[in-house]
Design an enzyme around this catalytic site. Structure first.
Site, PDB file in Angstrom:
ATOM      1  N   SER A 127       5.036  -1.633   8.503  1.00 39.90           N
ATOM      2  CA  SER A 127       6.326  -2.899   8.168  1.00 39.90           C
ATOM      3  C   SER A 127       7.915  -2.272   8.505  1.00 39.90           C
ATOM      4  O   SER A 127       7.958  -0.366   8.985  1.00 39.90           O
ATOM      5  CB  SER A 127       6.774  -2.903   6.723  1.00 39.90           C
ATOM      6  N   TYR A 151       8.746   2.399  -0.477  1.00 39.58           N
ATOM      7  CA  TYR A 151       7.635   1.587   0.377  1.00 39.58           C
ATOM      8  C   TYR A 151       7.584   2.299   1.627  1.00 39.58           C
ATOM      9  O   TYR A 151       6.262   2.248   2.149  1.00 39.58           O
ATOM     10  CB  TYR A 151       7.704   0.033  -0.107  1.00 39.58           C
ATOM     11  N   LYS A 155       4.275   3.669   4.206  1.00 38.03           N
ATOM     12  CA  LYS A 155       3.938   2.728   4.989  1.00 38.03           C
ATOM     13  C   LYS A 155       4.291   3.678   6.063  1.00 38.03           C
ATOM     14  O   LYS A 155       3.402   4.229   6.783  1.00 38.03           O
ATOM     15  CB  LYS A 155       5.004   1.819   4.997  1.00 38.03           C
TER      16      LYS A 155
END
Lengths: 328, 328
Positions: A127, A151, A155
């Site tokens: 992402s 998050y 990632k």
């Protein structure tokens, strides 16, 4: 060939599954088996001639992940993740699924190869959340990862593991940093980025949508159709030119909200565009302020990844794929 | 204040311990207790007025790490690591200690803070091994991490965790990417980078040293004394200007092997420099070819980190710190 999709019940996972089932081949190879796994039962898909196996399992279970890999799929799509908002609210759950789950998967592949040679292609959906403001105007291929969410951190760690495991020959990995997906099908959700889709999707079916930011807000987009195209290209591309730099900024479309609305007006008319109601939400506006606006995705482009050409195309693809080809 | 040093028996750990014991204070605060931990028993240090506690423990034991943190040190130096070569040879051991061990430590601090407020400063020794060739001529502060070793991968992951745990307020972390330490005291070791130290350290005491690369090889150095200075500055600096970008390229000295030898000649004479025997080792030369040569460490410099001024200074510091101030 055998293909495993982890996270098959998610929006992109479902679209990828449908596409693979329809094509019945990948590159020049016929697909013999699709193994679908997700924490919620993946929906059945019609695919004459392809064996379909669906597993409801949690990647936080090391044994469950190992049992999937024991089937020795030739290609693994790792799309499973706790999303940004939830990983921020539930620290332990985010790290358990996004970090530990990813490591269990990568280690299951490594261990499978210790018995007899095994080196599948692994495509990992990363992402642009691996980047954190302040940004240059256009983020280049060598810009560093300083995520501002757990998050994004998870990632970025997944990317590093992917590169190292690929370098050591445990698998042949490609990590792709997806732009924000627009137009996201389905109902409006609570994601702070949801409005980028809402302001197009809802007016296209005659419903009102709320715009919480100014029209000059710029963001980085790709259609669901392009996202599936990226995954398929990552699954079939020659990885030799990647070296140890296995993670790529996907190409996308940089557009302001105003440009999105202009495209809506061109494709669906003034009435549709008039259904967008402005109601500034300072919290959303503040968050969006820290998001990437534009990229110079030279590397991925030169490696054959292709983005949407215009927001008109993104809207037309949505009408074809989600609304049966015509506006109501 | 209470200070915990994990990795206290290593070369830098010992020098840091000695310095803290000698100073008996850090910034304006008196040191009451030094807690030394390492997988091999940390050597005793004389420090009148300071309580010294030494622990022989493995950070792969979650309980052992938690018990160290239960003492609620105000400052934690995390210097423990499996070095580059060993992490490359023993994949599991490298990940267990450099990744899991680091995470156990960070999580022990987080859990300690769940009982009652606790937010120590954490100084993490990272490495320029987080970078992998090809490089720009000077690596800038925003260059991306694409390590070419498992060790570099593990350090880059530690950095990401450090930033995220700091952002969430679990501790107040600073990660410092140390240059290659030169002149490394002690016996020649098997590290591929060892020759940068060997060619100065051995001739200074009248012994021959082997140079396995060409004289035009450029590399990035800091003295042990500077490295300790970096750790102390990271322990006391204002971290507000860091934001979420908690990891810093330390300043250093970029020099060619030829410039190192010139400095040796100036400080210790022609006879010393004549003790360097050239014997090209293609394997070492190849490895060194992929290492960082130079940095533009603007950010750390503007935050008050200070590098060695010249290789003459590095050699003189070695003579003072390791050879009692005079050449034999």
């Amino acid at each position: 060939m055998k293909i495993l999709i982890i996270g098959a019940a998610g929006m992109i996972g479902r679209k990828l599954t449908e596409r693979l089932a329809k094509d019945a081949k990948l590159g020049h190879e016929a697909i013999e088996k699709l193994i679908l796994a997700d924490v919620i039962a993946p929906t059945a898909v019609r695919a004459p001639g392809i064996e379909i196996e669906a597993h409801e399992l949690d990647i936080v279970s090391e044994d469950a992940v190992s049992s999937l890999i024991a089937a020795r799929p030739d290609l693994v799509f790792h799309l499973a993740a706790i999303v940004s908002g939830e990983a921020e609210l539930d620290f332990d759950k985010g790290y358990a699924i996004n970090l530990d789950g990813t490591r269990y998967l990568f280690d299951a592949i490594r261990r499978e190869g210790q018995e007899q040679p095994y080196c599948p292609r692994v495509v990992f959906s990363s992402s642009i959340a691996v980047f954190g403001a302040p940004f240059p105007d256009k983020i280049g291929d060598e810009f560093f990862s300083t995520p501002k969410t757990s998050y994004g951190t998870q990632k970025a760690i997944g990317e590093l593991l992917l590169s190292d495991y690929s370098r050591r020959g445990f698998f042949d990995g490609v990590g792709i940093r997806l732009p924000t997906i627009c137009i996201r099908p389905g109902k409006p959700n609570k994601a702070a980025s949801g409005f980028f889709s809402n302001i197009l999707r809802e007016p296209l079916v005659g419903q009102e949508a709320v715009l919480p930011v100014e029209e000059n807000v710029r963001h980085w987009h790709a259609s669901p159709r392009s996202a599936v195209g990226f995954l398929l290209h990552a699954a079939t591309m020659d990885t030799a030119p990647l070296g140890v730099r296995r993670n790529l900024n996907m190409p996308g479309l940089s557009a302001t909200v105003g440009e999105q609305i202009e495209a809506l007006r061109r494709v669906a008319g003034k009435k549709a565009a008039a259904l967008i109601r402005k109601a500034r939400d300072p919290m959303v506006a503040d968050m969006v302020d820290g998001w990437a606006r534009d990229f110079d995705a030279q590397r991925a482009t030169s490696l054959g990844f292709v983005a949407d050409a215009s927001f008109d195309d993104i809207i037309k693809a949505h009408i074809e794929d989600e609304l049966g080809g015509t506006l109501p």
